[in-house]
Design an enzyme around this catalytic site. Structure first.
Site, PDB file in Angstrom:
ATOM      1  N   GLN A  26       0.813  -1.217   0.000  1.00  0.00           N
ATOM      2  CA  GLN A  26       0.000   0.000   0.000  1.00  0.00           C
ATOM      3  C   GLN A  26       0.849   1.270   0.000  1.00  0.00           C
ATOM      4  O   GLN A  26       0.334   2.355  -0.255  1.00  0.00           O
ATOM      5  CB  GLN A  26      -0.919   0.008   1.226  1.00  0.00           C
ATOM      6  CG  GLN A  26      -1.869  -1.172   1.305  1.00  0.00           C
ATOM      7  CD  GLN A  26      -2.879  -1.183   0.177  1.00  0.00           C
ATOM      8  OE1 GLN A  26      -3.476  -0.156  -0.133  1.00  0.00           O
ATOM      9  NE2 GLN A  26      -3.060  -2.334  -0.430  1.00  0.00           N
ATOM     10  N   TYR A  53       6.081 -10.233   3.897  1.00  0.00           N
ATOM     11  CA  TYR A  53       5.366  -8.999   3.592  1.00  0.00           C
ATOM     12  C   TYR A  53       5.504  -8.709   2.099  1.00  0.00           C
ATOM     13  O   TYR A  53       6.569  -8.323   1.606  1.00  0.00           O
ATOM     14  CB  TYR A  53       5.900  -7.825   4.413  1.00  0.00           C
ATOM     15  CG  TYR A  53       5.665  -7.950   5.904  1.00  0.00           C
ATOM     16  CD1 TYR A  53       4.725  -8.836   6.420  1.00  0.00           C
ATOM     17  CD2 TYR A  53       6.387  -7.175   6.801  1.00  0.00           C
ATOM     18  CE1 TYR A  53       4.511  -8.951   7.784  1.00  0.00           C
ATOM     19  CE2 TYR A  53       6.176  -7.282   8.171  1.00  0.00           C
ATOM     20  CZ  TYR A  53       5.245  -8.177   8.660  1.00  0.00           C
ATOM     21  OH  TYR A  53       5.037  -8.280  10.016  1.00  0.00           O
ATOM     22  N   ALA A 207      -4.968  -2.107  17.073  1.00  0.00           N
ATOM     23  CA  ALA A 207      -5.878  -3.213  16.738  1.00  0.00           C
ATOM     24  C   ALA A 207      -6.282  -3.207  15.270  1.00  0.00           C
ATOM     25  O   ALA A 207      -7.455  -3.208  14.924  1.00  0.00           O
ATOM     26  CB  ALA A 207      -7.111  -3.184  17.646  1.00  0.00           C
ATOM     27  N   GLN A 287      -0.026   9.129   8.758  1.00  0.00           N
ATOM     28  CA  GLN A 287      -0.318   8.131   9.790  1.00  0.00           C
ATOM     29  C   GLN A 287       0.878   7.943  10.705  1.00  0.00           C
ATOM     30  O   GLN A 287       0.722   7.811  11.933  1.00  0.00           O
ATOM     31  CB  GLN A 287      -0.706   6.799   9.149  1.00  0.00           C
ATOM     32  CG  GLN A 287      -2.079   6.795   8.499  1.00  0.00           C
ATOM     33  CD  GLN A 287      -2.392   5.474   7.823  1.00  0.00           C
ATOM     34  OE1 GLN A 287      -1.534   4.591   7.691  1.00  0.00           O
ATOM     35  NE2 GLN A 287      -3.627   5.314   7.369  1.00  0.00           N
TER      36      GLN A 287
END
Length: 336
Positions: A26, A53, A207, A287
């Site tokens: 991403q 990954y 989470a 982020q």
């Protein structure tokens, strides 16, 4: 930036570890480079990736980004999950451990890995063969420490005892899935790590995005979110009504405190005396930046009390929940 010892080892790591699962997937190279640069500028010295990954793409991208500044970083990667359909391209045979470490070194463009994790446990696995292979890598200088990810408490104890019997260094670190919606590691995993001197580096403090507060009960999630994309692990783990309701309760609790829910959740994990560092796995630079204020937030007694009321110590957010990837066998009836 703050630094803590990695368990009983003398290695000191930043309390935020940059998780790079999204790199090569991403997150494209330009933004990944900006994230790593920003992390380095703010004192982060700890990176986490894995061979699986995006089937090596995360390691390859890190190899490009770290060229010329490798010595600044404590680099952790993992093996064990399936890398190809061919036989012996997963698990922990001596053949695969010694083969895959070379693949990771090549992708990362480095001559050593600082922390090498066994990525997950497998039912019936005899640990002696992988530990002897790990010892070979330690003696060769290809890895400097080793750890366990997603192992139960009794298996951590078994690995520590077996390493002692084999006259090799024991595991230095454990990487569990631990956050305020999943407090089950408090029962066995964290005490085992304390007993055997392992550092604890939890992943997904928010989470898998549920503790960002962006998922509202009954609302359609954004198409570009993990839930909107139908990502398997979030759908079978934390995307549960109880977790969504708890996230909204905590969001209301922190609204007037100058901190976001994600920052509060990260600070909660860092507030554990067992934790050395916490893995923050951003998709974007924005982020990543959003995690940093968590380092300066001190939880109050009121904060601790509301979390304990919503999710009791040692429990998941949903009574009776267990992760389907790590099932509980339960009671086995005696044959007649």
């Amino acid at each position: 930036m703050h630094y803590r010892p990695l368990g009983k080892s003398p290695l000191r790591v930043s309390t935020l570890c940059l998780g790079t699962m999204m790199f090569g997937d991403q997150t494209a190279l330009p933004e990944a480079s900006d994230i790593v640069a920003h992390a380095q500028e703010h004192g982060v010295n700890f990176l986490d990736t894995a061979d699986v990954y995006k089937q090596g793409a995360s390691e390859e991208m890190l190899g490009q980004i770290l060229a010329g500044r490798r010595q600044h970083w404590i680099v952790a990667t993992k093996l064990g999950n399936k890398m190809a359909d061919a036989p012996n391209h997963s698990h922990y045979s001596r053949h695969w451990v010694l083969t895959e470490v070379e693949n990771s070194l090549r992708r990362l463009r480095t001559d050593h890995i600082d922390i090498y994790y066994l990525h997950r446990d497998f039912d019936g696995l005899d640990l002696e063969e992988p530990l002897r292979a790990i010892d070979t890598l330690l003696r060769a200088g290809k890895i400097r420490y080793w750890g366990l990810s997603n192992f139960r408490g009794w298996r951590i104890a078994e690995a520590a005892h077996l390493a002692q019997r084999l006259n090799m260094p024991g595991p230095a670190v454990c990487q569990p899935y631990y956050n305020l919606l999943n407090r089950m590691p408090e029962v066995e995993i964290l005490p085992a790590c304390r007993q055997y001197g392992l550092g604890v580096v939890p992943y997904s403090p928010i989470a898998r995005g549920i503790l960002s507060g962006k998922y509202l009960p009954g609302a359609t999630p954004a198409a570009d979110s993990r839930v909107g994309r139908g990502e398997k692990r979030v759908m079978e783990t934390e995307f549960r009504d109880e977790s969504l309701q708890i996230a909204q309760t905590l969001h209301a609790h922190v609204q007037d405190r100058g901190i976001t829910l994600a920052q509060f959740a990260t600070a909660w994990v860092l507030g554990s005396g067992a934790v050395s560092s916490v893995i923050a796995g951003p998709r974007t630079l924005a982020q990543w930046k959003d995690y940093l204020p968590a380092l300066d937030h001190a939880l109050t007694a009121e904060d601790e009390a509301i979390v304990n009321r919503l999710v009791p110590p040692g429990h998941p957010s949903t009574p009776g929940y267990t992760d389907p990837s790590y099932p509980v066998v339960g009671r086995q009836a005696r044959a007649a």
